[in-house]
Design an enzyme around this catalytic site. Sequence first.
Site, short mmCIF file in Angstrom:
data_model
loop_
_atom_site.label_atom_id
_atom_site.label_comp_id
_atom_site.label_asym_id
_atom_site.label_seq_id
_atom_site.Cartn_x
_atom_site.Cartn_y
_atom_site.Cartn_z
N GLU A 133 0.88 -1.27 0.08
CA GLU A 133 0.01 -0.07 0.02
C GLU A 133 0.78 1.37 -0.02
O GLU A 133 0.39 2.46 0.55
CB GLU A 133 -0.97 -0.02 1.11
CG GLU A 133 -2.10 -1.27 0.99
CD GLU A 133 -3.13 -1.13 1.93
OE1 GLU A 133 -3.27 -0.18 2.94
OE2 GLU A 133 -4.15 -1.96 1.74
N GLU A 245 -5.95 -8.64 0.91
CA GLU A 245 -6.75 -8.40 2.13
C GLU A 245 -8.37 -8.05 1.82
O GLU A 245 -8.39 -7.43 0.86
CB GLU A 245 -5.98 -7.11 2.81
CG GLU A 245 -4.68 -7.14 3.43
CD GLU A 245 -4.16 -5.86 4.15
OE1 GLU A 245 -5.17 -5.11 4.43
OE2 GLU A 245 -3.06 -5.53 4.24
#
Length: 407
Positions: A133, A245
Amino acid sequence: MRASAVTLAAGLFAASAVSAENYLGFNSGATLPDNSAKFEKDFEAEFRTAQNLVNAPGTFNAVRLYTNIQAYSEGAPIEAFQAAMKTNTKILLGVWASGVQNIDKELAALKTAVNTYGKKFTDLVIGISIGSEDLYRISQTGLINDPEGVGAGPDVIVKFIGDFKKAFANTALSSIPVGHVDTWDVWANGTNKPVIDAVDFLGFDTYPYYENGKGNSIDNAPNLFDRAYKATEAAAGGKPIWVTETGWPATGPNWDLAVPSVPNAKQYWDEIGCAKLFNKVPTFWYNLRDSNPANKMQFAITKNLSTTPLFDLTCPKVVPSSTSSAATPSQTSSGATSPSGSGSNSNTGSGSGSSSGTPTGGSNTGSGSATQGSGTPIPTGAAAGVGRISGAVYGALAVVAGGFALL
């Protein structure tokens, strides 16, 4: 989706998933909820629980890590490696890339593990993610959510990918796929195409729970998930997508129309996990254990690592009607099927990064980074969402302020 459509989709998934193993696993950070380091026994307890979950729709014998470095050490290999070897757990390695000038310490720790453990270790490695990320944290949404968050640009990630491949060119890891994990909307942003060009697979994070302003009720979660996946798939250019995720919290405050509860976490498991992901695409659920004490949303499917989960993990034979626009399978280059479909999308902080994201930080995860003995940020565990610790808070803990980490 009507029962007949569910049956048809299941048949298509089974028929096309022919050449790639579809891993089942969870995410695991470097620290415990009190920010103390996890050691071999802690990782082993997680991995054994994951492999023995009652009524699981398969064996969860894979783990996604965020770093190769043992928490608070001067660069020793993370003790998750030893636990994985003891439990035969497959590993999606993580190389921490945010807020650092190079990944030399990550590479050194991994080289030590390769040289120390040899084939017993390298045979368990299924992939390497360079960063987590990082692109989200420097995006417009990421900076709105956390102005002091520290990420890394596409040029940096591409360089780090090259550094990794060069360092391990003549090792047993040279043939292992190398990817990057980020939020779905980051992948759909054309400025990040150099990263897509450089990777072997895309790690996909998304949390419909945080899609505020987009009709983010549990009943609309399949639509939001499908839209995010379809956008990523369109950008991927045929490269495999690993779901790294996703999940729904069992407890915590409401988020717009999203309500945390055990029944809703079960519904998300059924309609996203069972209907679209498990045994169809490589999937790392968020999560087995909560690791960020500051996160108000709790995503863990177990309590105290009990093998009896908070809800029945059995997948229904017929998916409930709220998945009316559930994905239809398509083939990825790896041979695994991938979900695609319609829906409304969104944003969000955790996992999605779009304009209406969460107030505290990047998509995922809550936990920021503490420091290694050497001053290097430690990726710690955390869930996506409101309770996430912002970069500013972790700036007080890390030499590199604002580093984020997922669980």
